[in-house]
Design a protein around this motif. Structure first.
Motif, PDB file in Angstrom:
ATOM      1  N   ILE A   1      31.393  26.601  53.983  1.00 58.44           N
ATOM      2  CA  ILE A   1      32.115  26.624  52.722  1.00 58.44           C
ATOM      3  C   ILE A   1      33.178  25.528  52.696  1.00 58.44           C
ATOM      4  O   ILE A   1      33.742  25.153  53.722  1.00 58.44           O
ATOM      5  CB  ILE A   1      32.752  28.001  52.426  1.00 58.44           C
ATOM      6  CG1 ILE A   1      33.933  28.288  53.342  1.00 58.44           C
ATOM      7  CG2 ILE A   1      31.740  29.114  52.507  1.00 58.44           C
ATOM      8  CD1 ILE A   1      34.773  29.459  52.851  1.00 58.44           C
ATOM      9  N   ASP A   2      33.400  25.019  51.512  1.00 56.19           N
ATOM     10  CA  ASP A   2      34.461  24.040  51.263  1.00 56.19           C
ATOM     11  C   ASP A   2      35.715  24.839  50.908  1.00 56.19           C
ATOM     12  O   ASP A   2      35.835  25.361  49.807  1.00 56.19           O
ATOM     13  CB  ASP A   2      34.042  23.124  50.121  1.00 56.19           C
ATOM     14  CG  ASP A   2      35.044  22.015  49.853  1.00 56.19           C
ATOM     15  OD1 ASP A   2      36.231  22.175  50.212  1.00 56.19           O
ATOM     16  OD2 ASP A   2      34.658  20.996  49.250  1.00 56.19           O
TER      17      ASP A   2
ATOM     18  N   GLN B   1      37.722  23.988  47.685  1.00 48.75           N
ATOM     19  CA  GLN B   1      37.173  24.304  46.367  1.00 48.75           C
ATOM     20  C   GLN B   1      36.848  25.782  46.180  1.00 48.75           C
ATOM     21  O   GLN B   1      36.663  26.235  45.044  1.00 48.75           O
ATOM     22  CB  GLN B   1      35.903  23.487  46.125  1.00 48.75           C
ATOM     23  CG  GLN B   1      36.123  21.983  46.091  1.00 48.75           C
ATOM     24  CD  GLN B   1      34.881  21.253  45.641  1.00 48.75           C
ATOM     25  OE1 GLN B   1      34.414  21.408  44.516  1.00 48.75           O
ATOM     26  NE2 GLN B   1      34.313  20.455  46.538  1.00 48.75           N
ATOM     27  N   SER B   2      36.758  26.519  47.258  1.00 47.86           N
ATOM     28  CA  SER B   2      36.443  27.946  47.178  1.00 47.86           C
ATOM     29  C   SER B   2      37.724  28.749  46.982  1.00 47.86           C
ATOM     30  O   SER B   2      38.775  28.418  47.551  1.00 47.86           O
ATOM     31  CB  SER B   2      35.725  28.402  48.447  1.00 47.86           C
ATOM     32  OG  SER B   2      34.548  27.643  48.659  1.00 47.86           O
TER      33      SER B   2
ATOM     34  N   TYR C   1      21.705  26.529  43.445  1.00 46.82           N
ATOM     35  CA  TYR C   1      21.373  25.654  44.561  1.00 46.82           C
ATOM     36  C   TYR C   1      21.285  24.203  44.088  1.00 46.82           C
ATOM     37  O   TYR C   1      20.854  23.927  42.973  1.00 46.82           O
ATOM     38  CB  TYR C   1      20.024  26.047  45.174  1.00 46.82           C
ATOM     39  CG  TYR C   1      19.982  27.442  45.744  1.00 46.82           C
ATOM     40  CD1 TYR C   1      20.443  27.699  47.028  1.00 46.82           C
ATOM     41  CD2 TYR C   1      19.477  28.501  45.002  1.00 46.82           C
ATOM     42  CE1 TYR C   1      20.403  28.974  47.568  1.00 46.82           C
ATOM     43  CE2 TYR C   1      19.428  29.784  45.529  1.00 46.82           C
ATOM     44  CZ  TYR C   1      19.891  30.016  46.810  1.00 46.82           C
ATOM     45  OH  TYR C   1      19.853  31.286  47.334  1.00 46.82           O
ATOM     46  N   SER C   2      21.691  23.309  44.968  1.00 50.92           N
ATOM     47  CA  SER C   2      21.464  21.879  44.757  1.00 50.92           C
ATOM     48  C   SER C   2      20.849  21.322  46.024  1.00 50.92           C
ATOM     49  O   SER C   2      20.633  22.057  46.996  1.00 50.92           O
ATOM     50  CB  SER C   2      22.782  21.162  44.427  1.00 50.92           C
ATOM     51  OG  SER C   2      23.658  21.203  45.540  1.00 50.92           O
TER      52      SER C   2
ATOM     53  N   GLY D   1      23.918  21.572  48.581  1.00 48.92           N
ATOM     54  CA  GLY D   1      24.979  22.569  48.516  1.00 48.92           C
ATOM     55  C   GLY D   1      24.598  23.814  47.750  1.00 48.92           C
ATOM     56  O   GLY D   1      23.500  23.935  47.196  1.00 48.92           O
TER      57      GLY D   1
ATOM     58  N   LEU E   1      26.546  26.889  45.115  1.00 47.99           N
ATOM     59  CA  LEU E   1      27.690  27.411  44.369  1.00 47.99           C
ATOM     60  C   LEU E   1      27.426  28.876  44.066  1.00 47.99           C
ATOM     61  O   LEU E   1      26.413  29.219  43.455  1.00 47.99           O
ATOM     62  CB  LEU E   1      27.882  26.633  43.063  1.00 47.99           C
ATOM     63  CG  LEU E   1      28.897  27.227  42.079  1.00 47.99           C
ATOM     64  CD1 LEU E   1      30.306  27.214  42.668  1.00 47.99           C
ATOM     65  CD2 LEU E   1      28.863  26.471  40.752  1.00 47.99           C
TER      66      LEU E   1
ATOM     67  N   THR F   1      29.181  32.183  42.271  1.00 46.89           N
ATOM     68  CA  THR F   1      30.249  32.708  41.411  1.00 46.89           C
ATOM     69  C   THR F   1      30.046  34.209  41.242  1.00 46.89           C
ATOM     70  O   THR F   1      28.950  34.657  40.890  1.00 46.89           O
ATOM     71  CB  THR F   1      30.257  32.012  40.039  1.00 46.89           C
ATOM     72  OG1 THR F   1      28.939  32.061  39.470  1.00 46.89           O
ATOM     73  CG2 THR F   1      30.673  30.565  40.170  1.00 46.89           C
TER      74      THR F   1
ATOM     75  N   LYS G   1      34.825  32.360  43.680  1.00 45.41           N
ATOM     76  CA  LYS G   1      34.005  31.144  43.615  1.00 45.41           C
ATOM     77  C   LYS G   1      33.872  30.584  45.017  1.00 45.41           C
ATOM     78  O   LYS G   1      34.876  30.379  45.723  1.00 45.41           O
ATOM     79  CB  LYS G   1      34.645  30.088  42.700  1.00 45.41           C
ATOM     80  CG  LYS G   1      33.802  28.815  42.603  1.00 45.41           C
ATOM     81  CD  LYS G   1      34.453  27.752  41.732  1.00 45.41           C
ATOM     82  CE  LYS G   1      35.518  26.995  42.478  1.00 45.41           C
ATOM     83  NZ  LYS G   1      35.991  25.793  41.757  1.00 45.41           N
TER      84      LYS G   1
ATOM     85  N   VAL H   1      32.085  27.452  47.134  1.00 47.52           N
ATOM     86  CA  VAL H   1      31.393  26.167  47.160  1.00 47.52           C
ATOM     87  C   VAL H   1      31.068  25.860  48.614  1.00 47.52           C
ATOM     88  O   VAL H   1      31.965  25.891  49.470  1.00 47.52           O
ATOM     89  CB  VAL H   1      32.258  25.049  46.556  1.00 47.52           C
ATOM     90  CG1 VAL H   1      31.522  23.718  46.633  1.00 47.52           C
ATOM     91  CG2 VAL H   1      32.633  25.373  45.113  1.00 47.52           C
TER      92      VAL H   1
ATOM     93  N   LYS I   1      28.602  23.415  51.492  1.00 41.32           N
ATOM     94  CA  LYS I   1      27.791  22.227  51.718  1.00 41.32           C
ATOM     95  C   LYS I   1      26.872  22.441  52.915  1.00 41.32           C
ATOM     96  O   LYS I   1      27.245  23.095  53.897  1.00 41.32           O
ATOM     97  CB  LYS I   1      28.684  21.002  51.991  1.00 41.32           C
ATOM     98  CG  LYS I   1      29.636  20.680  50.838  1.00 41.32           C
ATOM     99  CD  LYS I   1      28.900  20.268  49.592  1.00 41.32           C
ATOM    100  CE  LYS I   1      29.875  19.865  48.490  1.00 41.32           C
ATOM    101  NZ  LYS I   1      29.149  19.494  47.242  1.00 41.32           N
TER     102      LYS I   1
END
Length: 218
Positions: free
Chosen positions: A46-47, A50-51, A166-167, A170, A172, A174, A212, A214, A216
């Motif tokens: 996790i970042d 940003q989380s 999904y990307s 990474g 995300l 929520t 949330k 985020v 990677k």
């Protein structure tokens, strides 16, 4: 006449080969249109910048809201989806966001950190362990997330709905607002469960949380 016929056949063959080549590029297995991991066992870190976790507590006189930060966390993949996670929450980062006066805001922050509430000196971390994620379909969410939330050394099962996107590199996650009962985690300050005669000076037991995450790919 024979020559024209041969040229026509060669032109048709070339056209068919070109069409097949274009169709192959459309179905490129590296595309991520299905909302899944690209490989079966990707893991993600996790970042923490940003989380975030947002919270809200209420009393008869009003409400306060704020935020918490994650300290660390790993999401584990399997079968092309996130399957589980181990997340650590830094309770020393609890902050109020709605009080404008800095002195009053700091007083509330320190009160939330002391023995009346989260006792961060003795319990600096909370934990969210995700054991299972089931696919669901509704107008907003696509996952039912099951696990265990540990606060002040007390663990309780938790089931919430969320959305996982999904990307290629990474994830995300929520989770919209859900409620926990603070007294289940031994946070009893001004609760009507121990002060049943209170009319106005109590604090509601329910705390609203939204999350949330985020992450990677490792």
């Amino acid at each position: 006449m024979f020559r024209i016929h041969v040229v026509f056949q060669l032109t048709c063959i070339f056209f068919l080969l070109s069409a097949c080549k274009q169709n192959t590029s459309v179905t490129n297995p590296q595309s991520n249109e299905q909302g899944t991991l690209l490989t079966s066992s990707d893991s993600f870190q996790i970042d923490t910048a940003q989380s975030i976790i947002y919270w809200m507590g209420k009393s008869p006189s009003g409400a306060h809201n704020g935020r918490l930060n994650f300290k660390s966390g790993i999401l584990f993949g399997g079968n092309l989806q996130i399957q589980s996670a181990d997340l650590l929450i830094d309770m020393n980062t609890i902050r109020n966001l709605d009080i404008e006066d800095a002195s009053d805001r700091n007083k509330l922050d320190e009160h939330l950190k002391n023995e009346d509430f989260f006792n961060v000196t003795q319990f600096p971390d909370a934990k969210l362990k995700v054991d299972k994620i089931n696919e669901i379909k509704d107008s907003v969410n696509n996952a039912m997330i099951s696990g265990t939330l540990t606060i002040k050394g007390v663990s309780n099962p938790i089931v919430v709905n969320g959305k996982i996107d999904y990307s290629n590199d990474g994830v995300l996650i929520t989770i919209p607002e859900f409620l926990i009962d603070r007294t289940n985690y031994n946070i009893m300050y001004s609760s009507k469960k121990i002060l049943a005669t209170l009319k106005d000076g109590f604090i509601h037991d329910e705390i609203a949380l939204s999350v949330k995450i985020v992450a990677k790919k490792i």
